[in-house]
Design an enzyme around this catalytic site. Structure first.
Site, short mmCIF file in Angstrom:
data_model
loop_
_atom_site.label_atom_id
_atom_site.label_comp_id
_atom_site.label_asym_id
_atom_site.label_seq_id
_atom_site.Cartn_x
_atom_site.Cartn_y
_atom_site.Cartn_z
N GLU A 288 0.85 -1.19 0.00
CA GLU A 288 0.00 0.00 0.00
C GLU A 288 0.88 1.24 0.00
O GLU A 288 1.87 1.31 0.74
CB GLU A 288 -0.88 0.08 1.26
CG GLU A 288 -2.03 -0.87 1.34
CD GLU A 288 -2.89 -0.65 2.59
OE1 GLU A 288 -3.72 -1.51 2.87
OE2 GLU A 288 -2.71 0.38 3.28
N GLU A 344 -13.59 5.42 -0.11
CA GLU A 344 -14.51 4.50 0.58
C GLU A 344 -15.18 5.23 1.74
O GLU A 344 -14.57 5.50 2.76
CB GLU A 344 -13.73 3.28 1.07
CG GLU A 344 -13.09 2.49 -0.07
CD GLU A 344 -12.16 1.40 0.43
OE1 GLU A 344 -12.66 0.43 1.06
OE2 GLU A 344 -10.94 1.51 0.22
N LYS A 347 -15.32 4.04 5.75
CA LYS A 347 -14.13 3.82 6.58
C LYS A 347 -14.17 4.77 7.78
O LYS A 347 -14.49 5.94 7.65
CB LYS A 347 -12.87 4.05 5.76
CG LYS A 347 -12.67 3.03 4.65
CD LYS A 347 -11.26 3.03 4.11
CE LYS A 347 -10.31 2.39 5.09
NZ LYS A 347 -8.94 2.28 4.55
N GLU A 353 -9.12 9.03 5.77
CA GLU A 353 -9.41 7.60 5.62
C GLU A 353 -10.42 7.34 4.51
O GLU A 353 -10.42 6.27 3.91
CB GLU A 353 -9.94 7.02 6.94
CG GLU A 353 -8.89 6.80 8.00
CD GLU A 353 -7.86 5.77 7.56
OE1 GLU A 353 -8.24 4.64 7.23
OE2 GLU A 353 -6.66 6.10 7.54
#
Length: 484
Positions: A288, A344, A347, A353
């Site tokens: 990541e 997203e 999250k 985030e």
């Protein structure tokens, strides 16, 4: 060819042996390159209630020309959709499944049978990541999983071997918090609490299976924590490339290696930490990395402009031929997965985030990016110039988001007030903050008070999506609303 075809001179036999050896070498080279190619991968997370379907997502991934995709499970629908494509796939054993797999080979065999054999080789599964940042969690239960980690990896690898599958690498993803020291890079060393119990057997396993050290590495986080001392250009790969501050570099005083970007510095600290334990040759894989395209008011540098520059320059570096590597390992190919495919929205945590995506929740690009590495960092003139590259110095309040469910808001208010430390004492009848009497005002006070008192312990202004940050005093807003 008959059996007498190679009954010639010793020179002919010698030439044949050389040709055979050369062929074997190039076959091995081709296999290694396929395994370690510089094609960019994407992390496909699905923590959102507004995301495209799996079938739409796979089409988007193909249109983006991603070379790899990393899942956070082994979703059978997605694996079936990837069947027949040339995309290399990484699947994951969830953290909670690690203990049972580590203790019983039957469960490891079952996991491989259900999640790998049902799709392989039609779906080009190439990596199995056992656990996600397991060593970043510290409860008693989590610490038990630490001890289960390497045995579970061995069980999965043993099952692959029994099924004659040699080309799937087994690893586990680690965050940079496994490091006790990372600066200067030559001083890199792993945390003392995991050094002998986890890291040594882990490295032994990775070395023995010729696998990778999977690293989740975020220069944004390191820069944001120390933006007064680390150049933004250094974090964005802009030092010495014709843009930004060409003087943003760092020379390690022990090795005399010079660094022109923060990512290389972080990667080499892990390389030196592995060398200290006697493992100088384990390959790195970036499982990541990325840069947030937005965030909360107090999250410096989180914007689409910086995210575009970081990811474009990252791709250019990682797809360069010949491979660039790092100062400690020049020429090393580093397989890289960008985080992430989507923003997203479910999250938890601070605003960043929910804003790491190359695409938004509808599947539209947040900014242009070319995964093949041919795009210049300034090809896109549509992005607004960043306004938050310096820390925000004003006041910030935590207030209810617009159009939230009042019942859920009331529960969140009760939760905030139940946490102690006098969070809601001034909301009691007769106290100075009791007026005006409204759920919005009381929740605004409770959220802001809770956030101020518990922020040092990791509390955020989120409350399951019910809260947002604002620079407007909520009491002034509430009073103005009541007078309107």
């Amino acid at each position: 060819m008959n059996s007498t075809s190679w009954k010639g001179s010793s020179m002919e036999k010698h030439s044949f042996k050389i040709c055979l050896l050369a062929f074997s070498f190039f076959y091995l080279l081709a296999f290694t390159y396929a395994e370690s190619s510089s094609k960019i991968g994407i992390n496909y997370g699905r923590l959102g209630n507004n995301l495209p379907s799996p079938s739409q997502s796979v089409e988007l991934i193909k249109s983006m020309k991603a070379g790899r995709i990393k899942l956070y499970d082994a979703n059978p629908e997605i694996l079936k959709l990837l069947s027949g494509t040339k995309i290399h796939v990484s699947v994951m054993v969830p953290n909670q499944e690690i203990p049972i797999i580590s203790l019983n080979q039957t469960f490891a065999d079952q996991w491989v049978r259900v999640n790998i054999l049902a799709h392989y080789p039609q779906t080009r599964i190439r990596f199995i990541v056992v656990g996600n940042e397991v060593l970043s969690f510290y409860s008693d239960r989590d610490r038990e999983i630490w001890s289960n980690l390497v045995p579970a990896m061995r069980g999965i690898k043993k099952s692959l071997k029994k099924n004659n599958i040699p080309n799937i690498k087994v690893g586990t993803s680690m965050a940079m918090d496994v490091m006790e020291s990372s600066f200067p890079p030559s001083a890199g060393r792993f945390r003392a609490d995991i050094l002998n119990t986890v890291m040594t057997p882990l490295l032994q396993f990775l070395s023995g299976t010729n696998s990778f050290f999977f690293l989740d590495v975020y220069p944004y986080l390191a820069w944001a924590e120390n933006s007064s001392n680390i150049s933004l250009d250094y974090a964005l790969f802009r030092a010495g490339n014709g843009y930004g501050n060409g003087n943003a570099s760092y020379t390690d005083p022990i090795t005399n290696l010079t660094y022109t970007n923060l990512l290389d510095q972080m990667l080499d600290s892990v390389i030196f930490a592995m060398e200290k334990l006697g493992y100088p040759n384990i390959r790195l894989l970036i499982s990541e990395t990325g840069w947030p395209n937005s965030g909360d008011i107090d999250q410096t540098g989180a914007n689409a402009y910086n995210a575009a520059i970081y990811n474009r320059n990252l791709i250019k570096k990682m797809t360069a031929r010949p491979a660039v590597g790092t100062p400690a390992r020049p020429g090393m190919i580093i397989p890289t997965f960008i985080f992430s495919l989507y923003n997203e929205n479910l999250k938890r945590g601070p605003g960043t985030e929910r804003h790491w995506g190359l695409l938004d929740g509808s599947g539209k690009p947040v900014y242009g990016v070319d995964l093949m590495g041919e795009q210049n960092e300034f090809n896109d003139n549509q992005l607004p110039m960043p306004q938050n590259n310096k820390p925000y110095r004003g006041k910030i309040w935590c207030v209810p988001a617009r159009r939230v469910n009042v019942e859920l808001l009331g529960r969140a208010l009760s939760y905030a007030c139940s946490q102690g430390k006098g969070t809601c004492d001034d909301l009691a009848p007769g106290k100075e903050c009791y007026q005006p009497i409204s759920v919005f005002w009381h929740a605004s006070y409770a959220f802001s008070s809770y956030w101020a008192k518990f922020r040092s312990r990791g509390a955020t202004c989120y409350f399951n999506g019910l809260a947002v940050q604002t620079t407007e005093d909520p009491r002034v807003v509430e009073l103005a609303s009541s007078l309107a």
